[in-house]
Design a protein around this motif. Structure first.
Motif, PDB file in Angstrom:
ATOM      1  N   HIS A 131     -60.062  30.459  37.913  1.00 47.34           N
ATOM      2  CA  HIS A 131     -59.834  30.731  39.336  1.00 47.34           C
ATOM      3  C   HIS A 131     -61.107  30.502  40.128  1.00 47.34           C
ATOM      4  O   HIS A 131     -62.207  30.717  39.638  1.00 47.34           O
ATOM      5  N   THR A 133     -62.792  31.837  43.209  1.00 48.31           N
ATOM      6  CA  THR A 133     -62.963  32.781  44.312  1.00 48.31           C
ATOM      7  C   THR A 133     -64.434  33.175  44.378  1.00 48.31           C
ATOM      8  O   THR A 133     -65.156  33.026  43.401  1.00 48.31           O
ATOM      9  N   PHE A 161     -58.823  37.254  50.601  1.00 45.44           N
ATOM     10  CA  PHE A 161     -57.796  37.572  49.622  1.00 45.44           C
ATOM     11  C   PHE A 161     -58.295  38.826  48.922  1.00 45.44           C
ATOM     12  O   PHE A 161     -59.455  38.919  48.579  1.00 45.44           O
ATOM     13  N   MET A 171     -60.470  33.418  48.625  1.00 45.33           N
ATOM     14  CA  MET A 171     -59.760  32.399  47.855  1.00 45.33           C
ATOM     15  C   MET A 171     -60.255  31.034  48.329  1.00 45.33           C
ATOM     16  O   MET A 171     -60.036  30.664  49.484  1.00 45.33           O
ATOM     17  N   ASP A 175     -58.854  26.700  44.567  1.00 42.78           N
ATOM     18  CA  ASP A 175     -58.088  27.553  43.657  1.00 42.78           C
ATOM     19  C   ASP A 175     -56.620  27.121  43.653  1.00 42.78           C
ATOM     20  O   ASP A 175     -56.077  26.690  44.674  1.00 42.78           O
ATOM     21  N   ARG A 176     -55.985  27.292  42.481  1.00 40.55           N
ATOM     22  CA  ARG A 176     -54.588  26.860  42.328  1.00 40.55           C
ATOM     23  C   ARG A 176     -53.629  27.582  43.269  1.00 40.55           C
ATOM     24  O   ARG A 176     -52.533  27.124  43.529  1.00 40.55           O
ATOM     25  N   TYR A 177     -54.028  28.768  43.737  1.00 42.19           N
ATOM     26  CA  TYR A 177     -53.152  29.551  44.595  1.00 42.19           C
ATOM     27  C   TYR A 177     -53.414  29.316  46.093  1.00 42.19           C
ATOM     28  O   TYR A 177     -52.721  29.862  46.931  1.00 42.19           O
ATOM     29  N   GLU A 194     -53.344  21.967  49.031  1.00 38.50           N
ATOM     30  CA  GLU A 194     -53.157  22.920  47.933  1.00 38.50           C
ATOM     31  C   GLU A 194     -54.262  22.736  46.898  1.00 38.50           C
ATOM     32  O   GLU A 194     -54.588  21.605  46.537  1.00 38.50           O
ATOM     33  N   GLY A 195     -54.806  23.840  46.405  1.00 37.18           N
ATOM     34  CA  GLY A 195     -55.853  23.766  45.392  1.00 37.18           C
ATOM     35  C   GLY A 195     -55.310  23.247  44.071  1.00 37.18           C
ATOM     36  O   GLY A 195     -54.129  23.387  43.789  1.00 37.18           O
ATOM     37  N   ARG A 196     -56.187  22.618  43.273  1.00 41.02           N
ATOM     38  CA  ARG A 196     -55.744  22.154  41.955  1.00 41.02           C
ATOM     39  C   ARG A 196     -56.801  22.414  40.886  1.00 41.02           C
ATOM     40  O   ARG A 196     -56.890  21.693  39.897  1.00 41.02           O
ATOM     41  N   SER A 197     -57.649  23.438  41.079  1.00 39.14           N
ATOM     42  CA  SER A 197     -58.728  23.765  40.136  1.00 39.14           C
ATOM     43  C   SER A 197     -59.721  22.610  40.018  1.00 39.14           C
ATOM     44  O   SER A 197     -59.562  21.575  40.656  1.00 39.14           O
TER      45      SER A 197
ATOM     46  N   THR B  71     -61.151  39.251  39.959  1.00 41.47           N
ATOM     47  CA  THR B  71     -60.665  37.877  39.819  1.00 41.47           C
ATOM     48  C   THR B  71     -59.361  37.676  40.588  1.00 41.47           C
ATOM     49  O   THR B  71     -58.706  38.650  40.974  1.00 41.47           O
ATOM     50  N   ALA B  72     -59.029  36.412  40.803  1.00 43.59           N
ATOM     51  CA  ALA B  72     -57.763  36.095  41.461  1.00 43.59           C
ATOM     52  C   ALA B  72     -56.618  36.024  40.456  1.00 43.59           C
ATOM     53  O   ALA B  72     -55.484  35.756  40.831  1.00 43.59           O
ATOM     54  N   MET B  73     -56.911  36.272  39.177  1.00 40.48           N
ATOM     55  CA  MET B  73     -55.859  36.200  38.152  1.00 40.48           C
ATOM     56  C   MET B  73     -54.796  37.267  38.439  1.00 40.48           C
ATOM     57  O   MET B  73     -55.126  38.437  38.593  1.00 40.48           O
ATOM     58  N   TYR B 119     -53.690  31.896  27.567  1.00 40.21           N
ATOM     59  CA  TYR B 119     -53.672  31.859  29.037  1.00 40.21           C
ATOM     60  C   TYR B 119     -53.083  30.541  29.544  1.00 40.21           C
ATOM     61  O   TYR B 119     -52.242  30.531  30.442  1.00 40.21           O
ATOM     62  N   PRO B 128     -47.124  29.028  39.491  1.00 35.14           N
ATOM     63  CA  PRO B 128     -46.587  27.876  40.227  1.00 35.14           C
ATOM     64  C   PRO B 128     -47.363  26.586  39.956  1.00 35.14           C
ATOM     65  O   PRO B 128     -46.779  25.509  39.871  1.00 35.14           O
ATOM     66  N   VAL B 129     -48.678  26.704  39.838  1.00 30.74           N
ATOM     67  CA  VAL B 129     -49.510  25.551  39.464  1.00 30.74           C
ATOM     68  C   VAL B 129     -50.249  25.950  38.195  1.00 30.74           C
ATOM     69  O   VAL B 129     -50.964  26.951  38.178  1.00 30.74           O
ATOM     70  N   ARG B 130     -50.053  25.183  37.119  1.00 27.36           N
ATOM     71  CA  ARG B 130     -50.619  25.630  35.838  1.00 27.36           C
ATOM     72  C   ARG B 130     -52.135  25.469  35.798  1.00 27.36           C
ATOM     73  O   ARG B 130     -52.701  24.673  36.535  1.00 27.36           O
ATOM     74  N   ALA B 132     -55.897  24.489  34.866  1.00 21.76           N
ATOM     75  CA  ALA B 132     -56.482  23.190  34.506  1.00 21.76           C
ATOM     76  C   ALA B 132     -57.172  23.283  33.142  1.00 21.76           C
ATOM     77  O   ALA B 132     -57.450  24.383  32.659  1.00 21.76           O
ATOM     78  N   LEU B 134     -60.301  22.207  32.209  1.00 19.22           N
ATOM     79  CA  LEU B 134     -61.716  22.612  32.357  1.00 19.22           C
ATOM     80  C   LEU B 134     -62.455  22.641  31.011  1.00 19.22           C
ATOM     81  O   LEU B 134     -62.992  23.676  30.606  1.00 19.22           O
TER      82      LEU B 134
END
Lengths: 283, 174
Positions: A131, A133, A161, A171, A175-177, A194-197, B71-73, B119, B128-130, B132, B134
């Protein structure tokens, strides 16, 4: 009475173990404001991060002082002392000058805009690499709310966030969210960022017929008065036109590198500001 | 006796909180962009390995809940991943176990790798978005687990008050 010889304690324990993850799924459906049970841990997290921020600044200063002392000793052997001290001072002055320039630029930006802004410092990063953030040193005590825009002088960074009392998570766009509305500055083609890491993001839902090229700048659309209109978000890295898709696949690179950001602005009220003309962007 | 119980609950939670603080604030301030070692996960791995009572899973959930504030998790990902990881670690420990720090270092590397796999697999179904791949960040994290697990082992054993039934797991020292 226990005809079936059932161990009720074990069954209750087993149900508890299963129930917590299931409850957590249910909790995800609720909005952040309703999650009262998260407030104690948010408070603890904020307190811990603030404490470590103060501590780490002390460590950095001490380490810097120690390294400077080593530098002075080496140079004083060559330049007979005085010269190295002046050099070290000059370096410190340069650092202060850089910081001063940065803060002055922020002040100029703040004075030149009609937006209501709160300045904040970056104090922490996300716990997991999955993530993106950052944590800033301002929270609900300073008037921050969930969803408020976070910007730097260079462009959009993300949005608030999980605001805590004294710290808040931001955020980041990568970030993916993360989701922000965006417009291709050159052609006004509308889409959703939209984020994609992995430090990047995508511009989604752009019609196939739209004119989007590599190097184009994507700016904020200004919807809902959260972000100022026309503020840079990212540059287009690649555009792919798939045969059977109604929309383009556009990959973006955010204009702001979050790893290098130290101070940010939180937009508490964008006041429908349109920064496009001031930044010399086409309208 | 109740003091021992309270200590056994609070000690890992306080250390988890401190580990999160070190990881999210102190580490980036000193080492910049270099990925931080997953100290919080090492504390949880230690709990799964050396706390043999089944109620440990509740403590793991509590630590996960604390960690989620850093975290945002989402909580669903945190709890589900930790439940599976705890079951995997417990299952493995019942078959392969020896005392001492070398076991913890090895188990920590495996545990962090397992967590990353769990994870990423769960992310495909629940997010919604898997997540990455990394690869660089994950490899660096695994490499940093080796020195940091040594520190976590020393700290946790320093403050642990073992339950009489768990004495065997704590024998052997460093």
């Amino acid at each position: 009475m226990n005809f079936l010889n059932i161990d009720l304690k074990k069954i209750l324990f087993f149900l508890l173990v299963i129930a917590l993850p299931l409850l957590s799924f249910n909790v995800e459906q609720k909005s952040r404001e309703d999650q009262w049970f998260n407030e104690p841990v948010q408070f603890l997290a904020g307190f811990t991060q603030e404490t470590f921020d103060v501590f780490s600044r002390g460590v950095k200063e001490t380490t810097g002082l120690y390294l400077n002392l080593i530098g002075i000793k080496k140079e004083s052997a060559d330049l007979k002392g005085r010269n190295s001290e002046l050099t070290t001072r000059l370096e410190a002055m340069n650092e202060l000058q850089t910081e001063n320039d940065r803060l002055r630029a922020m002040l100029d930006f703040r004075q030149a805009t009609k937006m209501e802004l709160i300045a904040a410092e970056v104090v922490g990063r996300d716990l997991v690499p999955d993530h993106s953030t950052i944590t800033i040193n301002k929270g609900t005590n300073h008037g921050l709310k969930n969803g408020q825009a976070v910007i730097t002088l260079g462009g959009v960074l993300g949005y608030i966030f999980k605001p805590g009392a004294s710290t808040s998570h931001v955020m980041l766009l990568s970030d993916r969210y993360a989701v922000v509305d965006g417009i291709v500055q050159r052609t006004r083609a509308h889409g959703i960022v939209e984020g994609r890491s992995a430090g990047g993001c995508n511009l989604k839902y752009v019609e196939r017929t739209e004119d989007v090229k590599e190097g184009d700048i994507v700016v904020t659309g200004g919807l809902d008065n959260i972000f100022p209109k026309g503020f840079p978000i990212a540059t287009v890295q690649s555009v792919e036109r798939k045969t059977f898709s109604v929309s383009l696949k556009v990959e973006l690179k955010p204009v702001v590198d979050p790893d290098k950001v130290e101070e940010v602005f939180v937009v508490t009220n964008a006041k429908n500001e349109d920064l496009g003309p001031r930044l010399g962007l086409k309208e | 006796m109740w003091k021992r119980h309270l200590w056994r609950i609070l000690m890992p939670l306080v250390i988890t909180l401190l580990a999160c603080g070190v990881q999210t604030v102190l580490w980036p301030n000193i080492f910049g962009e270099l990925t931080a070692p997953p100290l919080w996960l090492l504390v949880i791995t230690w709990l799964s390995l050396y706390r043999e009572r089944s109620s440990t899973i509740l403590l793991v959930y509590a630590a996960g809940w604390l960690t989620s504030a850093f975290t945002a998790m989402p909580l669903k990902m945190m709890f589900t991943s930790l439940l599976i990881l705890h079951l995997v670690v417990t299952f493995t420990r019942q078959r392969i176990f020896w005392s001492g720090v070398s076991y913890f270092v090895l188990a920590s590397v495996c545990s962090v790798a397992a967590f990353q796999i769990i994870y990423m697999a769960l992310s495909v179904f629940l997010e919604p978005v898997r997540a990455a791949w990394l690869p660089l960040e994950r490899i660096v994290q695994l490499l940093l687990v080796v020195p940091s697990s040594f520190v976590v082992y020393v700290v946790m054993n320093r403050f642990e008050l073992p339950h009489p039934a768990e004495q065997r797991a704590h024998e052997g020292g460093l």
